[in-house]
Write an enzyme that holds these catalytic residues in place. Sequence first.
Site, PDB file in Angstrom:
ATOM      1  N   HIS A 268       0.884  -1.179   0.000  1.00 42.34           N
ATOM      2  CA  HIS A 268       0.000   0.000   0.000  1.00 42.34           C
ATOM      3  C   HIS A 268       0.924   1.232   0.000  1.00 42.34           C
ATOM      4  CE1 HIS A 268      -3.514   2.334   0.594  1.00 42.34           C
ATOM      5  NE2 HIS A 268      -3.898   1.959   1.817  1.00 42.34           N
ATOM      6  N   HIS A 307      -2.033  -2.068  -9.778  1.00 44.16           N
ATOM      7  CA  HIS A 307      -3.052  -1.524  -8.883  1.00 44.16           C
ATOM      8  C   HIS A 307      -4.277  -2.418  -8.938  1.00 44.16           C
ATOM      9  CE1 HIS A 307      -5.713   1.353  -6.932  1.00 44.16           C
ATOM     10  NE2 HIS A 307      -4.604   1.900  -6.493  1.00 44.16           N
ATOM     11  N   ASP A 363       2.825   5.761  -6.438  1.00 46.27           N
ATOM     12  CA  ASP A 363       4.064   5.645  -5.655  1.00 46.27           C
ATOM     13  C   ASP A 363       5.317   5.547  -6.511  1.00 46.27           C
ATOM     14  OD1 ASP A 363       2.850   5.707  -3.145  1.00 46.27           O
ATOM     15  OD2 ASP A 363       2.282   3.614  -3.300  1.00 46.27           O
TER      16      ASP A 363
HETATM   17  N1  CMC Z   1       5.251  -6.433 -10.442  1.00 46.56           N
HETATM   18  C1  CMC Z   1       5.184  -7.619 -11.090  1.00 46.56           C
HETATM   19  N2  CMC Z   1       4.047  -8.320 -11.218  1.00 46.56           N
HETATM   20  C2  CMC Z   1       2.943  -7.827 -10.659  1.00 46.56           C
HETATM   21  C3  CMC Z   1       2.933  -6.593  -9.977  1.00 46.56           C
HETATM   22  C4  CMC Z   1       4.148  -5.889  -9.889  1.00 46.56           C
HETATM   23  N3  CMC Z   1       4.203  -4.713  -9.256  1.00 46.56           N
HETATM   24  N4  CMC Z   1       1.690  -6.337  -9.532  1.00 46.56           N
HETATM   25  C5  CMC Z   1       0.940  -7.364  -9.912  1.00 46.56           C
HETATM   26  N5  CMC Z   1       1.690  -8.263 -10.594  1.00 46.56           N
HETATM   27  C6  CMC Z   1       1.211  -9.508 -11.222  1.00 46.56           C
HETATM   28  C7  CMC Z   1       0.876 -10.558 -10.181  1.00 46.56           C
HETATM   29  O1  CMC Z   1       2.003 -11.361  -9.877  1.00 46.56           O
HETATM   30  C8  CMC Z   1      -0.219 -11.311 -10.874  1.00 46.56           C
HETATM   31  O2  CMC Z   1       0.384 -12.132 -11.864  1.00 46.56           O
HETATM   32  P1  CMC Z   1      -0.235 -13.607 -12.183  1.00 46.56           P
HETATM   33  O3  CMC Z   1      -1.593 -13.327 -12.772  1.00 46.56           O
HETATM   34  O4  CMC Z   1       0.723 -14.223 -13.120  1.00 46.56           O
HETATM   35  O5  CMC Z   1      -0.321 -14.317 -10.855  1.00 46.56           O
HETATM   36  C9  CMC Z   1      -0.981 -10.238 -11.640  1.00 46.56           C
HETATM   37  O6  CMC Z   1      -0.020  -9.201 -11.887  1.00 46.56           O
HETATM   38  C10 CMC Z   1      -2.171  -9.685 -10.876  1.00 46.56           C
HETATM   39  O7  CMC Z   1      -1.684  -9.160  -9.643  1.00 46.56           O
HETATM   40  P2  CMC Z   1      -2.431  -9.281  -8.253  1.00 46.56           P
HETATM   41  O8  CMC Z   1      -1.403  -9.472  -7.185  1.00 46.56           O
HETATM   42  O9  CMC Z   1      -3.534 -10.292  -8.336  1.00 46.56           O
HETATM   43  O10 CMC Z   1      -3.073  -7.848  -8.146  1.00 46.56           O
HETATM   44  P3  CMC Z   1      -3.713  -7.197  -6.850  1.00 46.56           P
HETATM   45  O11 CMC Z   1      -4.842  -6.370  -7.319  1.00 46.56           O
HETATM   46  O12 CMC Z   1      -4.025  -8.219  -5.815  1.00 46.56           O
HETATM   47  O13 CMC Z   1      -2.535  -6.290  -6.269  1.00 46.56           O
HETATM   48  C11 CMC Z   1      -1.054  -4.502  -5.903  1.00 46.56           C
HETATM   49  C12 CMC Z   1      -2.406  -4.940  -6.493  1.00 46.56           C
HETATM   50  C13 CMC Z   1      -0.951  -3.001  -5.935  1.00 46.56           C
HETATM   51  C14 CMC Z   1      -0.956  -4.978  -4.438  1.00 46.56           C
HETATM   52  C15 CMC Z   1       0.088  -5.156  -6.732  1.00 46.56           C
HETATM   53  O14 CMC Z   1       0.008  -4.701  -8.068  1.00 46.56           O
HETATM   54  C16 CMC Z   1       1.460  -4.847  -6.159  1.00 46.56           C
HETATM   55  O15 CMC Z   1       1.903  -5.551  -5.239  1.00 46.56           O
HETATM   56  N6  CMC Z   1       2.179  -3.784  -6.668  1.00 46.56           N
HETATM   57  C17 CMC Z   1       3.458  -3.396  -6.115  1.00 46.56           C
HETATM   58  C18 CMC Z   1       3.259  -2.618  -4.835  1.00 46.56           C
HETATM   59  C19 CMC Z   1       2.744  -1.220  -5.099  1.00 46.56           C
HETATM   60  O16 CMC Z   1       3.253  -0.503  -5.949  1.00 46.56           O
HETATM   61  N7  CMC Z   1       1.740  -0.816  -4.319  1.00 46.56           N
HETATM   62  C20 CMC Z   1       1.177   0.538  -4.391  1.00 46.56           C
HETATM   63  C21 CMC Z   1      -0.214   0.537  -4.899  1.00 46.56           C
HETATM   64  S1  CMC Z   1      -0.808   2.183  -5.346  1.00 46.56           S
HETATM   65  C22 CMC Z   1      -0.767   3.156  -3.926  1.00 46.56           C
HETATM   66  C23 CMC Z   1      -1.547   2.622  -2.787  1.00 46.56           C
HETATM   67  O17 CMC Z   1      -2.660   2.153  -2.906  1.00 46.56           O
HETATM   68  O18 CMC Z   1      -1.014   2.710  -1.696  1.00 46.56           O
END
Ligand code: CMC
Length: 430
Positions: A268, A307, A363
């Site tokens: 987050h 996201h 971010d």
């Molecule tokens: N780098 C590489 N792969 C990723 C990333 C990433 N940053 N984010 C998602 N994926 C992949 C993930 O591994 C999955 O792949 P697969 O379908 O092969 O398993 C696919 O994309 C879908 O991801 P998810 O984890 O199901 O997506 P989610 O909606 O549960 O998670 C998230 C969203 C923001 C937690 C995630 O994208 C992430 O961890 N990003 C990096 C951390 C980050 O930048 N967070 C800040 C978010 S914006 C500001 C805020 O809200 O605070």
Amino acid sequence: MDKDGLSILDNRTNTTYEVPFHKGTIRAMDLRKIKTGPDDFGLMTYDPAFMNTASCHSAITYIDGDKGILRYRGYPIEQLAEKCTFLEVAYLLLQGELPTASQLKDWINNITYHTMLHESTKHFLEGFRYDAHPMAMFISTVAALATIYPESRHVHDPEMRRLQIYRLIGKVPTIAAYTYRHGLGYPYVYPDNDLSYTENFLNMLWRMAEVKYKANPVLARALDILFILHADHEQNCSANVMRSVGSSQADPFVSTAAAAAALSGPLHGGANEEVLRMLDEIGSKDHVPAYIEGVKAGKGKLMGFGHRVYKNYDPRARIIKQAAEQVFEVTGKNAKLDIALELERIALEDEYFVKRKLYPNVDFYSGIIYQAMGFRPEMFTVLFAIPRTAGWLAQWEEMVIDPEQKIARPRQIYTGYEERTVVPMDKRGA
Ligand code: CMC
């Protein structure tokens, strides 16, 4: 058959149930009537991580993740960032409308009146170890405000709520600045109420021996824009915590501290700090392709990318990129910008990221600006928490006055043992 609803056939009993639509959803409680018999609890939904569940009605923030749209109370984020100050936007989030000149004057006066911390809160902060993480200090100190203002527990009194809102928005920059100076061993600087919200914050951070601190106007405005962009983001993890803790009628100080704790996680708001660590680890532009291959091979995530809601460019990231240019004219360019731009360029062309609709989020670039302004990465999430306090409070108040809301209490699917009998110690196996 109801045209404005679902007809659900339960194959177990061959019974059809009519479930009306409600604003593009169905009410989960309407499924409870789907039962096999009087002893059956009734049907529930299973939705870990709230992937497809609306938990409230809200009129505060609108996001269209596919189109990359973000609006507060109907106003596009781009217009708010260009034309308003953070305190105007905080008023908008909490009051529902942009303020008139006199409303804004009163609002600013009320918030400015509450920027000071009680001396005991200052002493409380002094108790932290010299190397305590600023976000951990911020969370604890916000919670500790409840000890100074016990009347804040009267959450159904609108005037009491308003007072705590002024206090929290007024005091979070002071707490944030004190956590920063604590780490450096510098004396705390008291608020200067002649200054604007962000100028005063910069004063409390950077003032040394000068009689009056004069913030660079470009940096003060850039910070104000960053605050606007971070002010709210509908039902994200921390807003959900704010509502959930607040739903037990806990006071707004401990609820805000809980929301800030949720924000601190690396998935987050803690992501901005992780982005800088990642850019440090990559080290130079030439190492970007190898780093991206590593991410694709499952060696960690590309921080600041992806996201839950945006499946398009995060509109906040676009505005931050523009603000960065103005900041760099004053501070000089942050060398990490080139690595970040290269990461973005390659990732936006790469099938792995394209297929998963992974774009830079808010971010990705914010940390680069904060670092150019002189902040250590440990402060980045605290900088996120200051403006988000306004959003959390708007979400909290909307929840408190919503007659449909009750204490938040999800259900579970129990997967443990059926009843069993305790075996005496001497009869238990190794
Ligand atoms: N780098 C590489 N792969 C990723 C990333 C990433 N940053 N984010 C998602 N994926 C992949 C993930 O591994 C999955 O792949 P697969 O379908 O092969 O398993 C696919 O994309 C879908 O991801 P998810 O984890 O199901 O997506 P989610 O909606 O549960 O998670 C998230 C969203 C923001 C937690 C995630 O994208 C992430 O961890 N990003 C990096 C951390 C980050 O930048 N967070 C800040 C978010 S914006 C500001 C805020 O809200 O605070």
